[in-house]
Design an enzyme around this catalytic site. Sequence first.
Site, PDB file in Angstrom:
ATOM      1  N   CYS A 115       0.830  -1.246   0.053  1.00 17.52           N
ATOM      2  CA  CYS A 115      -0.035   0.070  -0.060  1.00 17.52           C
ATOM      3  C   CYS A 115       0.790   1.328  -0.093  1.00 17.52           C
ATOM      4  O   CYS A 115       1.521   1.546  -1.018  1.00 17.52           O
ATOM      5  CB  CYS A 115      -1.001   0.098   1.278  1.00 17.52           C
ATOM      6  SG  CYS A 115      -2.275   0.964   0.655  1.00 17.52           S
ATOM      7  N   HIS A 161      -3.358  -5.084   1.607  1.00 14.70           N
ATOM      8  CA  HIS A 161      -2.647  -5.314   3.047  1.00 14.70           C
ATOM      9  C   HIS A 161      -2.544  -6.757   3.159  1.00 14.70           C
ATOM     10  O   HIS A 161      -3.481  -7.408   3.958  1.00 14.70           O
ATOM     11  CB  HIS A 161      -3.404  -4.540   4.065  1.00 14.70           C
ATOM     12  CG  HIS A 161      -3.188  -3.159   4.103  1.00 14.70           C
ATOM     13  ND1 HIS A 161      -2.232  -2.401   4.926  1.00 14.70           N
ATOM     14  CD2 HIS A 161      -3.893  -2.224   3.300  1.00 14.70           C
ATOM     15  CE1 HIS A 161      -2.432  -1.205   4.760  1.00 14.70           C
ATOM     16  NE2 HIS A 161      -3.203  -0.898   3.862  1.00 14.70           N
ATOM     17  N   GLU A 220      -0.974  -8.432   5.347  1.00 11.10           N
ATOM     18  CA  GLU A 220      -0.613  -8.647   6.933  1.00 11.10           C
ATOM     19  C   GLU A 220      -1.856  -8.583   7.601  1.00 11.10           C
ATOM     20  O   GLU A 220      -2.159  -9.028   8.744  1.00 11.10           O
ATOM     21  CB  GLU A 220       0.393  -7.573   7.525  1.00 11.10           C
ATOM     22  CG  GLU A 220      -0.180  -6.130   7.571  1.00 11.10           C
ATOM     23  CD  GLU A 220      -0.415  -5.143   6.372  1.00 11.10           C
ATOM     24  OE1 GLU A 220      -0.209  -5.869   5.178  1.00 11.10           O
ATOM     25  OE2 GLU A 220      -0.828  -4.144   6.284  1.00 11.10           O
TER      26      GLU A 220
HETATM   27  N1  GLN Z   1      -3.459   6.563   1.019  1.00  9.02           N
HETATM   28  C1  GLN Z   1      -2.097   6.119   1.898  1.00  9.02           C
HETATM   29  C2  GLN Z   1      -1.228   6.931   1.020  1.00  9.02           C
HETATM   30  O1  GLN Z   1      -1.280   7.469  -0.066  1.00  9.02           O
HETATM   31  C3  GLN Z   1      -1.814   4.708   1.779  1.00  9.02           C
HETATM   32  C4  GLN Z   1      -2.950   3.686   2.544  1.00  9.02           C
HETATM   33  C5  GLN Z   1      -2.474   2.763   3.069  1.00  9.02           C
HETATM   34  O2  GLN Z   1      -1.335   2.303   3.175  1.00  9.02           O
HETATM   35  N2  GLN Z   1      -3.328   1.710   3.538  1.00  9.02           N
HETATM   36  O3  GLN Z   1      -0.220   6.928   1.443  1.00  9.02           O
END
Ligand code: GLN
Length: 188
Positions: A79, A171, A173
């Site tokens: 992410c 995610h 995890e």
């Molecule tokens: N929206 C976050 C970003 O742009 C990422 C979100 C996440 O890691 N769950 O950094």
Amino acid sequence: MKTIGVLALQGDFSKHAEAVHAAGGETLEVREAADLESAEGLIIPGGESTVIGKLLVRYGLMDPVKRFAAAGKPVFGTCAGAILLSARVERYEQPCLGLLDIQVRRNGYGRQIASFETPLAVPVLGAIPLRAVFIRAPVITAVGKGVEVLAEHKGIPVFLRQGAVMAATFHPELSGDTRLHKYFLSQG
Ligand code: GLN
């Protein structure tokens, strides 16, 4: 047993450490360059990519992480971690490691469906789909030639690798499924 460094500047690094332990690995928290010395792999967790990026710069970790990857050691970003590994972020000026030849759009799934869960087919992990949890995830909008797409959701790549550098926009995890962390532990 492999020791995986988990970047512990901001975000859900402790969940990743738990997932690595469940997958049969050891972990250490990475907050400064010296911490990387005993790590055999590195996870960059989800969180807020702008914050993690600023802290990577402030703690002098940008070049050490790039050298770590250049030495062929496996790196896995999830992410926000995928955003930090990318070569380009649309519309935002933020520090990126440029270790994965992808372009990303932050929060690209939009406000209405900012977070969702879906069964995801990941052929390298076997026939059973993975429960993929997306939280304000980035959308990958371009993928370079050297990048292998390992899973797609509705035609958008969500899990990829380029050599020993891997990224997922969801995610793993949080899914309670250790297969993706086991796959990472088997690299390098
Ligand atoms: N929206 C976050 C970003 O742009 C990422 C979100 C996440 O890691 N769950 O950094």
